[in-house]
Design a protein around this motif. Structure first.
Motif, PDB file in Angstrom:
ATOM      1  N   GLU A 243       0.730  -1.363  -0.006  1.00 47.43           N
ATOM      2  CA  GLU A 243       0.076   0.111  -0.153  1.00 47.43           C
ATOM      3  C   GLU A 243       0.843   1.089   0.126  1.00 47.43           C
ATOM      4  O   GLU A 243       1.683   1.288   0.731  1.00 47.43           O
ATOM      5  CB  GLU A 243      -0.898   0.117   1.288  1.00 47.43           C
ATOM      6  N   VAL A 244       0.519   2.293  -0.929  1.00 50.13           N
ATOM      7  CA  VAL A 244       1.444   3.415  -0.878  1.00 50.13           C
ATOM      8  C   VAL A 244       0.393   4.441  -0.587  1.00 50.13           C
ATOM      9  O   VAL A 244      -0.599   4.641  -1.436  1.00 50.13           O
ATOM     10  CB  VAL A 244       2.075   3.542  -2.406  1.00 50.13           C
ATOM     11  N   SER A 245       0.710   5.204   0.492  1.00 47.18           N
ATOM     12  CA  SER A 245      -0.193   6.397   0.779  1.00 47.18           C
ATOM     13  C   SER A 245       0.202   7.684   0.121  1.00 47.18           C
ATOM     14  O   SER A 245       1.107   8.231   0.096  1.00 47.18           O
ATOM     15  CB  SER A 245      -0.245   6.462   2.044  1.00 47.18           C
ATOM     16  N   LEU A 246      -0.614   8.110  -0.714  1.00 48.04           N
ATOM     17  CA  LEU A 246      -0.510   9.284  -1.560  1.00 48.04           C
ATOM     18  C   LEU A 246      -0.386  10.464  -0.638  1.00 48.04           C
ATOM     19  O   LEU A 246       0.117  11.512  -0.720  1.00 48.04           O
ATOM     20  CB  LEU A 246      -1.190   9.504  -2.837  1.00 48.04           C
ATOM     21  N   GLU A 247      -1.425  10.314   0.296  1.00 52.19           N
ATOM     22  CA  GLU A 247      -1.576  11.403   1.169  1.00 52.19           C
ATOM     23  C   GLU A 247      -0.205  11.687   2.029  1.00 52.19           C
ATOM     24  O   GLU A 247       0.318  12.830   2.159  1.00 52.19           O
ATOM     25  CB  GLU A 247      -2.725  10.924   2.452  1.00 52.19           C
ATOM     26  N   ALA A 248       0.341  10.541   2.462  1.00 56.69           N
ATOM     27  CA  ALA A 248       1.647  10.816   3.125  1.00 56.69           C
ATOM     28  C   ALA A 248       2.724  11.236   2.429  1.00 56.69           C
ATOM     29  O   ALA A 248       3.571  12.270   2.833  1.00 56.69           O
ATOM     30  CB  ALA A 248       1.998   9.391   3.760  1.00 56.69           C
ATOM     31  N   LEU A 249       2.803  10.768   1.003  1.00 52.61           N
ATOM     32  CA  LEU A 249       3.818  11.171   0.175  1.00 52.61           C
ATOM     33  C   LEU A 249       3.656  12.709  -0.162  1.00 52.61           C
ATOM     34  O   LEU A 249       4.497  13.476   0.028  1.00 52.61           O
ATOM     35  CB  LEU A 249       3.844  10.505  -1.097  1.00 52.61           C
ATOM     36  N   SER A 250       2.374  13.055  -0.434  1.00 50.77           N
ATOM     37  CA  SER A 250       2.243  14.672  -0.475  1.00 50.77           C
ATOM     38  C   SER A 250       2.624  15.335   0.750  1.00 50.77           C
ATOM     39  O   SER A 250       3.100  16.601   0.656  1.00 50.77           O
ATOM     40  CB  SER A 250       0.900  14.746  -1.109  1.00 50.77           C
ATOM     41  N   ASN A 251       2.195  14.796   1.952  1.00 47.04           N
ATOM     42  CA  ASN A 251       2.465  15.604   2.846  1.00 47.04           C
ATOM     43  C   ASN A 251       3.990  15.891   3.256  1.00 47.04           C
ATOM     44  O   ASN A 251       4.586  16.748   3.755  1.00 47.04           O
ATOM     45  CB  ASN A 251       1.906  14.975   4.356  1.00 47.04           C
ATOM     46  N   ASN A 252       4.643  14.634   2.943  1.00 46.03           N
ATOM     47  CA  ASN A 252       6.172  14.868   3.076  1.00 46.03           C
ATOM     48  C   ASN A 252       6.593  15.955   2.152  1.00 46.03           C
ATOM     49  O   ASN A 252       7.520  16.671   2.504  1.00 46.03           O
ATOM     50  CB  ASN A 252       6.876  13.418   2.728  1.00 46.03           C
ATOM     51  N   VAL A 253       6.364  15.908   0.910  1.00 46.72           N
ATOM     52  CA  VAL A 253       6.677  17.045   0.201  1.00 46.72           C
ATOM     53  C   VAL A 253       6.559  18.301   0.497  1.00 46.72           C
ATOM     54  O   VAL A 253       7.394  19.120   0.521  1.00 46.72           O
ATOM     55  CB  VAL A 253       5.960  16.749  -1.338  1.00 46.72           C
ATOM     56  N   LYS A 254       5.397  18.306   1.135  1.00 40.49           N
ATOM     57  CA  LYS A 254       5.176  19.878   1.825  1.00 40.49           C
ATOM     58  C   LYS A 254       5.683  20.132   3.057  1.00 40.49           C
ATOM     59  O   LYS A 254       6.189  21.251   3.052  1.00 40.49           O
ATOM     60  CB  LYS A 254       3.510  19.942   1.941  1.00 40.49           C
TER      61      LYS A 254
END
Ligand SMILES: *Cc1c(COP(=O)(O)O)cnc(C)c1O
Length: 372
Positions: free
Chosen positions: A10-21
């Motif tokens: 499972e790849v959490s796009l929300e987590a990825l996006s939050n990490n970029v931010k």
């Protein structure tokens, strides 16, 4: 890959996006963020991760090899892409055709870039690699670079960047990284004095970006930490990240195994009392490390259940006796978001005497990535 088999990452796009931010907030406005997506985005899936990073604010992308850059271009991505590693002569023309930015550290590549640029009458950007102490690729001295640029020049070829890479930035002792940084600064100064200003000077990977803000310069190249993983535990105090990948599976069979009935190849585990054993359809052929045999755990509803016997190529056995209500529908998680009670990747990496980078990269193509 189809996903008939109940095993997935499972790849959490929300987590990825939050990490970029989180990184965009961490660096200042003049500093660019390069999202590093080599090795299939560290196993998370190249194109979906790259697209999301750019949407979330990454200015550029970094890859290791030409093939990765081409995959991004074929998916329609038109952001600047830097290839960090060696690009063979035969690939240079195609790289120029697709506006890929090449790393130059030898005459061989420089000559070929110039040949391609002049032939096509096309502007080409390059970044020069400095070896400031990692001793992998790169030129060590300012005069090596000046000589290279003097001998090989073309009005079509622009030195857009100069960069170096740190070998020890996750060390709590900053001494070696500071030494590398100062070596790099002196090389850049020497080159800029003769050549003129170079627009993008960069040196930070995730560890240096987090630990050494005074080294950010014009751009940072962040890989592992965009996937929510800290290069060092001491870095948690500076930035808050969320682990992006969770490895999950469901049992294909649950049965009772009794004393005297050894489990899996080599009979390395035998129950001392009757236990409930769940067989899950994942093994070392999927990148589940075989070293987790009789060592690793899965989590279900916050409860841990141990791997029993050897991890096979395609299947693994778990003692689920202590897990309340285990059933064929139960999802077991090998590693996942620690905030949901899952085993953090860092813990699995420590157990295996390796780094979390290696574990996510090795989750194989047979395991479908599910983007949530
Ligand atoms: C892989 C790589 C990075 C990213 O490193 P992380 O530790 O994953 O942040 C940055 N720069 C270069 C040259 C790399 O090869």
């Amino acid at each position: 890959m189809t996903d008939y088999r109940p095993t997935w990452a499972e790849v959490s796009l929300e987590a990825l996006s939050n990490n970029v931010k989180a990184f965009k907030d961490y660096i200042n406005d003049e500093c660019q963020l390069m999202g590093v997506v080599k090795a299939d985005a560290y196993g998370h899936g190249l194109v979906p991760c790259a697209e999301l990073m750019v949407r979330a604010g990454a200015n550029r992308l970094g890859v290791a090899i030409m093939e990765e850059a081409m995959e991004l271009r074929k998916a329609g991505m038109d952001v600047p892409i830097l290839i960090f590693g060696y690009t063979p002569k035969e690939a240079v023309h195609e790289a120029v055709d697709h506006d890929l930015t090449l790393t130059v550290f030898s005459e061989e590549i420089m000559e070929e870039v110039i040949r391609a640029a002049e032939e096509k009458q096309k502007e080409v950007k390059i970044h020069i690699k400095v070896d400031s102490g990692m001793h992998r690729i790169g030129l060590k001295r300012g005069e090596d670079i000046l000589q290279l640029l003097e001998k090989n020049s073309s009005s079509y070829v622009h030195v857009e960047g100069v960069f170096t890479h740190f070998s020890d930035a996750d060390n709590e002792d900053p001494a070696y990284t500071e030494q590398q940084f100062h070596h790099f600064l002196s090389v850049v100064e020497e080159v800029e004095n003769i050549h003129g200003e170079i627009p993008i000077v960069h040196c930070c990977n995730s560890a240096a970006t987090i630990a050494f803000p005074h080294m950010h310069m014009d751009m940072v190249r962040v890989g592992i930490s965009l996937y929510g993983l800290y290069p060092g535990e001491h870095m948690k105090k500076w930035i808050s990240l969320h682990q992006v990948m969770s490895l999950k599976t469901k049992p294909v069979m649950i049965k009772t195994v009794y004393p005297g009935e050894p489990i899996s190849y080599g009979r390395s585990y035998e129950p001392k009392q009757p236990i409930e054993v769940a067989t899950v359809p994942i093994g070392y052929g999927d990148g589940l490390p075989r070293a987790l045999s009789n060592q690793g755990h899965v989590v279900r509803n916050g409860q841990r259940a141990p791997i029993v016997g050897k991890v096979c190529m395609d299947q693994t056995m778990i003692d689920v006796s202590s897990v309340v209500k285990s059933s064929r529908d139960a999802v077991y998680t090998f590693f996942g978001d620690p905030e949901e009670g899952h085993i953090p990747l860092q813990e699995v990496a420590d157990q295996l005497h390796t780094i979390h980078y290696e574990i996510t990269c090795q989750i194989g193509p047979r395991v479908p990535r599910k983007y949530v």
